[in-house]
Design an enzyme around this catalytic site. Sequence first.
Site, PDB file in Angstrom:
ATOM      1  N   ASP A  24       0.856  -1.198   0.000  1.00 26.60           N
ATOM      2  CA  ASP A  24       0.000   0.000   0.000  1.00 26.60           C
ATOM      3  C   ASP A  24       0.887   1.241   0.000  1.00 26.60           C
ATOM      4  O   ASP A  24       1.747   1.401   0.864  1.00 26.60           O
ATOM      5  CB  ASP A  24      -0.899   0.010   1.238  1.00 26.60           C
ATOM      6  CG  ASP A  24      -1.728   1.278   1.321  1.00 26.60           C
ATOM      7  OD1 ASP A  24      -2.663   1.401   0.521  1.00 26.60           O
ATOM      8  OD2 ASP A  24      -1.444   2.137   2.185  1.00 26.60           O
ATOM      9  N   ASP A 123      -3.515   2.541  -5.619  1.00 25.86           N
ATOM     10  CA  ASP A 123      -2.374   2.630  -4.708  1.00 25.86           C
ATOM     11  C   ASP A 123      -2.116   1.357  -3.904  1.00 25.86           C
ATOM     12  O   ASP A 123      -1.376   1.376  -2.927  1.00 25.86           O
ATOM     13  CB  ASP A 123      -2.562   3.809  -3.741  1.00 25.86           C
ATOM     14  CG  ASP A 123      -3.831   3.679  -2.914  1.00 25.86           C
ATOM     15  OD1 ASP A 123      -4.664   2.788  -3.207  1.00 25.86           O
ATOM     16  OD2 ASP A 123      -4.003   4.469  -1.969  1.00 25.86           O
ATOM     17  N   GLU A 124      -2.705   0.243  -4.324  1.00 24.16           N
ATOM     18  CA  GLU A 124      -2.531  -0.985  -3.555  1.00 24.16           C
ATOM     19  C   GLU A 124      -2.475  -2.197  -4.487  1.00 24.16           C
ATOM     20  O   GLU A 124      -3.265  -2.325  -5.417  1.00 24.16           O
ATOM     21  CB  GLU A 124      -3.696  -1.144  -2.578  1.00 24.16           C
ATOM     22  CG  GLU A 124      -3.452  -2.152  -1.473  1.00 24.16           C
ATOM     23  CD  GLU A 124      -4.468  -2.017  -0.340  1.00 24.16           C
ATOM     24  OE1 GLU A 124      -4.726  -3.038   0.325  1.00 24.16           O
ATOM     25  OE2 GLU A 124      -4.998  -0.915  -0.125  1.00 24.16           O
TER      26      GLU A 124
END
Length: 429
Positions: A24, A123-124
């Site tokens: 993350d 974003d992960e």
Amino acid sequence: MFCGGVRVEENYDTIPKRTILCIDMKSFYASCAAVSLGLNPLTCHLAVVGDKNRQGSVILAATPALKKDFGIKTGNRLFEVPNDPRITLVNATMATYLNVSVQVTELFHQYVPLHAIHTYSVDESFLDIRGTERLWGNEWELAKKIQDDLYKRFGLSCAIGIGPNMLLSKVCLDLDAKKTGSSIAKWTYEDVKTKLWSVTPLQKMWGIGSRVEKRLHRMGIFSIGQLANYPLHSLEKTFGVMGNQLYYHAWGIDFSEVGAPILSGQISYGKSQILFQDYDDEVKIKRVILEMCEEVAARARKEKRAGQTICLGIGYSKSATNGGFSRQLTIEEPTNITIEMYEACLQLFDQHYDGNVVRRISVALANIYGDDCMQLNLFNETRPKQRALGYVMDAIRRKHGANAILRAVSYAEGGTARHRNTLVGGHKK
């Protein structure tokens, strides 16, 4: 707890043990914006907003320092940000964030093949690093290499959870790695009872939302340990297939493969939007509902799918006496025809709307079937033409842009589709 005469924890020996990293990016949007301005994302006070010119605009991301020193976090409104010269405000540029996200995935590809990468969000990501030990060392060493590379190349920081499956790596990330100094943590099946079962409130567990949590509370379940030790047949009776998933997730068991959907099969298509302003005119509200039915139907048609259950959610303004309503209607035949969806939504709207000011609208198509399950109707000769027309409109939009062909309501007062089609991820490009 027994399953088929064998205790669940005894089945751990027969379950394939993989090595999954859940990565993350810390404060991704805010960090990207800070780096682009030559600022240190860990120390600067920066907020990403939807539109700096609208005081009611939502804070989409904030740097850690802004959160710590000013108490401003994602979800706050622009007018809540203090007028302080140390604070930098920037508009969201989603195209930039998406471009960086693609480059981050390319960096991951240097360590594992593409099929071993699952991009969960901008974003992960999940990485299956089995078989990479001779190249990059053990899981701790590889996690540290990835951390260092991300910082050197992009100036971005990340937290990494390590686990034997996607579920435990994600839970480890959220509940452990993000709170450690190194931002790297590892959970195994041996940690389930000591670390996972104590989790409360239930929403802290990946995959449990507010509605499921409320239903579990009514069953007397307030921790993951209580969920794990609740009778499986009772959970399945209440939640169906999802009850089975809840039970095994509480034991840390997850068979999802990296590169495959987290939940096998598309179970619904939906769209939700917060309106630019409060809507108190039924005509304008219905215009937006029609636009959203068009979007949801198009998503279903893109995958040659149709749904038999139409869901409508209406969220009222904060000034209203209640929060709104969410209702669904199951029709006779599966559909991906916009007007049929809209008619079902109108039926739900007219039945449940109480005249309050509306700020949020959501539309969904559930109970999904293949498009070939759509039946012809002897009493509606236009249905095949309506279905074909939808696919033609989709093709035009794919070729010439989302605004190439729109329904008339999108040009009328209250319509939002024309503006939203110029955005990426709901925000400015």
